[in-house]
Scaffold this active site. Structure first.
Site, PDB file in Angstrom:
ATOM      1  N   ARG A 238     116.721  78.050  -3.224  1.00 35.41           N
ATOM      2  CA  ARG A 238     115.714  78.983  -2.712  1.00 35.41           C
ATOM      3  C   ARG A 238     115.030  78.315  -1.524  1.00 35.41           C
ATOM      4  NH1 ARG A 238     117.980  82.397  -4.940  1.00 35.41           N
ATOM      5  NH2 ARG A 238     117.273  83.853  -6.528  1.00 35.41           N
ATOM      6  N   GLU A 267     112.506  84.828   3.883  1.00 37.90           N
ATOM      7  CA  GLU A 267     113.650  85.722   4.132  1.00 37.90           C
ATOM      8  C   GLU A 267     113.220  87.169   4.284  1.00 37.90           C
ATOM      9  OE1 GLU A 267     116.599  85.271   1.052  1.00 37.90           O
ATOM     10  OE2 GLU A 267     116.662  83.101   1.349  1.00 37.90           O
ATOM     11  N   HIS A 285     121.794  84.175   3.144  1.00 35.62           N
ATOM     12  CA  HIS A 285     121.752  84.288   1.676  1.00 35.62           C
ATOM     13  C   HIS A 285     123.012  84.973   1.134  1.00 35.62           C
ATOM     14  CE1 HIS A 285     118.738  84.207  -1.855  1.00 35.62           C
ATOM     15  NE2 HIS A 285     119.978  84.088  -2.313  1.00 35.62           N
TER      16      HIS A 285
HETATM   17  P1  NAP Z   1     120.577  76.480 -14.052  1.00 33.62           P
HETATM   18  O1  NAP Z   1     121.909  76.425 -14.714  1.00 33.62           O
HETATM   19  O2  NAP Z   1     119.391  76.876 -14.832  1.00 33.62           O
HETATM   20  O3  NAP Z   1     120.322  75.044 -13.392  1.00 33.62           O
HETATM   21  C1  NAP Z   1     119.148  74.713 -12.750  1.00 33.62           C
HETATM   22  C2  NAP Z   1     118.917  73.233 -12.941  1.00 33.62           C
HETATM   23  O4  NAP Z   1     117.742  72.880 -12.206  1.00 33.62           O
HETATM   24  C3  NAP Z   1     118.670  72.854 -14.407  1.00 33.62           C
HETATM   25  O5  NAP Z   1     119.688  71.992 -14.853  1.00 33.62           O
HETATM   26  C4  NAP Z   1     117.286  72.220 -14.414  1.00 33.62           C
HETATM   27  O6  NAP Z   1     117.269  71.036 -15.192  1.00 33.62           O
HETATM   28  C5  NAP Z   1     117.058  71.888 -12.931  1.00 33.62           C
HETATM   29  N1  NAP Z   1     115.629  71.893 -12.615  1.00 33.62           N
HETATM   30  C6  NAP Z   1     114.647  72.735 -13.071  1.00 33.62           C
HETATM   31  N2  NAP Z   1     113.459  72.350 -12.612  1.00 33.62           N
HETATM   32  C7  NAP Z   1     113.678  71.226 -11.876  1.00 33.62           C
HETATM   33  C8  NAP Z   1     112.829  70.353 -11.161  1.00 33.62           C
HETATM   34  N3  NAP Z   1     111.500  70.506 -11.191  1.00 33.62           N
HETATM   35  N4  NAP Z   1     113.400  69.335 -10.465  1.00 33.62           N
HETATM   36  C9  NAP Z   1     114.746  69.138 -10.495  1.00 33.62           C
HETATM   37  N5  NAP Z   1     115.587  69.924 -11.173  1.00 33.62           N
HETATM   38  C10 NAP Z   1     115.062  70.958 -11.858  1.00 33.62           C
HETATM   39  O7  NAP Z   1     120.609  77.449 -12.806  1.00 33.62           O
HETATM   40  P2  NAP Z   1     121.854  77.826 -11.894  1.00 33.62           P
HETATM   41  O8  NAP Z   1     122.549  78.998 -12.458  1.00 33.62           O
HETATM   42  O9  NAP Z   1     122.617  76.585 -11.592  1.00 33.62           O
HETATM   43  O10 NAP Z   1     121.080  78.341 -10.570  1.00 33.62           O
HETATM   44  C11 NAP Z   1     120.236  77.476  -9.858  1.00 33.62           C
HETATM   45  C12 NAP Z   1     119.489  78.230  -8.769  1.00 33.62           C
HETATM   46  O11 NAP Z   1     120.374  78.515  -7.701  1.00 33.62           O
HETATM   47  C13 NAP Z   1     118.934  79.595  -9.166  1.00 33.62           C
HETATM   48  O12 NAP Z   1     117.692  79.480  -9.811  1.00 33.62           O
HETATM   49  C14 NAP Z   1     118.839  80.315  -7.854  1.00 33.62           C
HETATM   50  O13 NAP Z   1     117.548  80.153  -7.301  1.00 33.62           O
HETATM   51  C15 NAP Z   1     119.864  79.619  -6.976  1.00 33.62           C
HETATM   52  N6  NAP Z   1     121.000  80.491  -6.614  1.00 33.62           N
HETATM   53  C16 NAP Z   1     121.174  80.850  -5.324  1.00 33.62           C
HETATM   54  C17 NAP Z   1     122.277  81.620  -4.975  1.00 33.62           C
HETATM   55  C18 NAP Z   1     122.518  82.017  -3.548  1.00 33.62           C
HETATM   56  O14 NAP Z   1     123.023  83.100  -3.312  1.00 33.62           O
HETATM   57  N7  NAP Z   1     122.184  81.199  -2.597  1.00 33.62           N
HETATM   58  C19 NAP Z   1     123.176  82.059  -5.946  1.00 33.62           C
HETATM   59  C20 NAP Z   1     122.939  81.685  -7.258  1.00 33.62           C
HETATM   60  C21 NAP Z   1     121.847  80.894  -7.588  1.00 33.62           C
HETATM   61  P3  NAP Z   1     115.912  70.528 -15.901  1.00 33.62           P
HETATM   62  O15 NAP Z   1     115.371  71.718 -16.635  1.00 33.62           O
HETATM   63  O16 NAP Z   1     116.379  69.424 -16.764  1.00 33.62           O
HETATM   64  O17 NAP Z   1     115.017  70.048 -14.820  1.00 33.62           O
HETATM   65  C1  GLV Z   2     120.948  84.518  -5.771  1.00 29.94           C
HETATM   66  O1  GLV Z   2     120.282  83.974  -4.978  1.00 29.94           O
HETATM   67  C2  GLV Z   2     120.783  84.397  -7.187  1.00 29.94           C
HETATM   68  O2  GLV Z   2     119.802  83.790  -7.634  1.00 29.94           O
HETATM   69  O3  GLV Z   2     121.627  84.941  -7.911  1.00 29.94           O
END
Ligand code: NAP
Ligand code: GLV
Length: 338
Positions: A238, A267, A285
């Site tokens: 983000r 954005e 994005h």
């Molecule tokens: P996820 O499986 O929940 O993984 C997020 C990781 O971040 C967790 O392992 C968590 O571990 C860690 N985290 C949480 N708070 C933190 C902190 N303060 N410092 C460091 N690490 C921290 O989520 P995901 O499915 O991988 O998605 C991650 C993010 O990617 C989403 O929330 C979204 O914002 C973004 N995203 C963007 C796109 C795009 O189109 N660009 C697409 C998909 C997702 P801990 O709880 O142990 O800290």
């Molecule tokens: C995209 O940014 C998502 O969080 O799925």
């Protein structure tokens, strides 16, 4: 048993409400995505809203529409939704975890390679007719193979990024609040380190944590100054995890070699300073933007709504603690078989 009213705030190619087993009174938009004013004017009377991350689901919004029982975000990140308020008002919230991991990690690795090898810059050079001859020093970039990558956030997408990094024989460091299991660490050859250690030792830092109160501006002047000389930052998480003005300073002074960004602080606005810098790759994005992934996200959101209104708890609720309140609301509004 009544028909629940569902508002879908975005065009979903190929979507027909008849695809849902439960019979909904479904309204949607003919083009694009409803903006927040349109959302406000069209939510009244709906039991559920399927929306994208551009919809701001605030406490005021939730208070204003007491009939609303569910918000299904067609995204895995849900920082656009005030989940605390949703929980307070007994509104269940779902997201779309898992189905977009590969697409998003593919994009993150594409950005990494693009900034390292100066792909957009090289393409602009060629298209501008500037290419006069092969040159040993022409548009040389940074090597990726065997370098160190630091993953800030090692969840689903962070781990998918680690899998791709292994294909390039990279050393994988990761940082987050909780250490992953030994099995997961072994699978990716990943080493758990503090954020500072990660920043000081990584050639590429890739951000994969959610936007929360804790991660807002995680990358500020101080943290960016800890990055290794000549390192690159990739952000597909983000925008507001990185303080854009601090990033611009780090890029202008050459503190870091470059940044590749899929997400931005405001954005769809992009800082004009970023637009003038040569050492950035900027995309709008599109992390999860493959046709099949977007379809899978929409289907997951809609099937979560369908399940919930059929009385089956979806696995992907971010506030499952309000499930029984939701069921009571369904019964009170005559939306379940009694
Ligand atoms: P996820 O499986 O929940 O993984 C997020 C990781 O971040 C967790 O392992 C968590 O571990 C860690 N985290 C949480 N708070 C933190 C902190 N303060 N410092 C460091 N690490 C921290 O989520 P995901 O499915 O991988 O998605 C991650 C993010 O990617 C989403 O929330 C979204 O914002 C973004 N995203 C963007 C796109 C795009 O189109 N660009 C697409 C998909 C997702 P801990 O709880 O142990 O800290
Ligand atoms: C995209 O940014 C998502 O969080 O799925």
């Amino acid at each position: 048993m009544g028909r629940p009213a569902l508002l879908v705030t975005t065009v979903i190619p190929g979507f027909d409400p008849a695809m849902l087993p439960r019979n909904f009174d479904c309204r949607t938009t003919e083009v694009g995505v409803l903006n927040n004013d349109e959302l406000l004017s069209r939510t009244e009377g709906n039991d559920a809203v399927a929306c994208t991350l551009v919809s701001k689901i605030s406490a005021e919004f939730l208070q204003r529409f007491p009939r609303l029982k569910m918000v299904a975000n067609i995204a895995v990140g849900y920082d656009n939704i005030d989940v605390t308020a949703a929980t307070k008002y007994g509104v269940i919230v779902s997201n779309t975890p898992g189905v977009l991991d590969s697409a998003t990690a593919d994009l993150a690795f594409t950005l990494l390679l693009s900034i390292a090898r100066r792909i957009p810059e090289a393409e602009r050079y060629l298209r501008a007719g500037q290419w006069k001859s092969f040159g040993l020093d022409l548009l040389t970039g940074a090597g990726v193979f065997g370098k160190t990558i630091g993953l800030v956030g090692f969840g689903r997408i962070g781990q998918a990024m680690a899998a791709r990094s292994l294909g390039f024989s990279m050393r994988v460091l990761y940082s987050q609040r909780n250490r992953a299991s030994l099995e997961t660490e072994r699978k990716y050859g990943a080493t758990y380190v503090s954020l500072e250690e990660l920043l000081r030792n990584s050639d590429f830092v890739s951000v994969h944590c959610p936007l929360t109160a804790e991660t807002r501006y995680l990358f500020n002047d101080d943290r960016l100054s800890m990055m290794k000389e000549g390192a690159f930052l990739i952000n597909t998480a983000r925008g507001a995890v990185v303080e854009e003005s601090a990033l611009i300073r780090a890029l202008q002074t050459g503190k870091i070699a470059g940044a590749a960004l899929d997400v931005f602080e405001n954005e769809p606005a992009v800082s004009p300073h970023l637009l003038t810098l040569p050492n950035v790759v900027l995309v709008p994005h599109i992390g999860s933007a493959t046709t099949e992934t977007r379809k899978a996200m929409a289907l997951l959101a809609l099937s979560s709504i369908d399940k919930a209104f059929s009385g089956v708890q979806p696995e992907n609720l971010v506030n499952p603690e309000v499930w029984t309140i939701f069921l009571k609301k369904l019964a009170a509004d005559g939306l379940v078989r009694t």
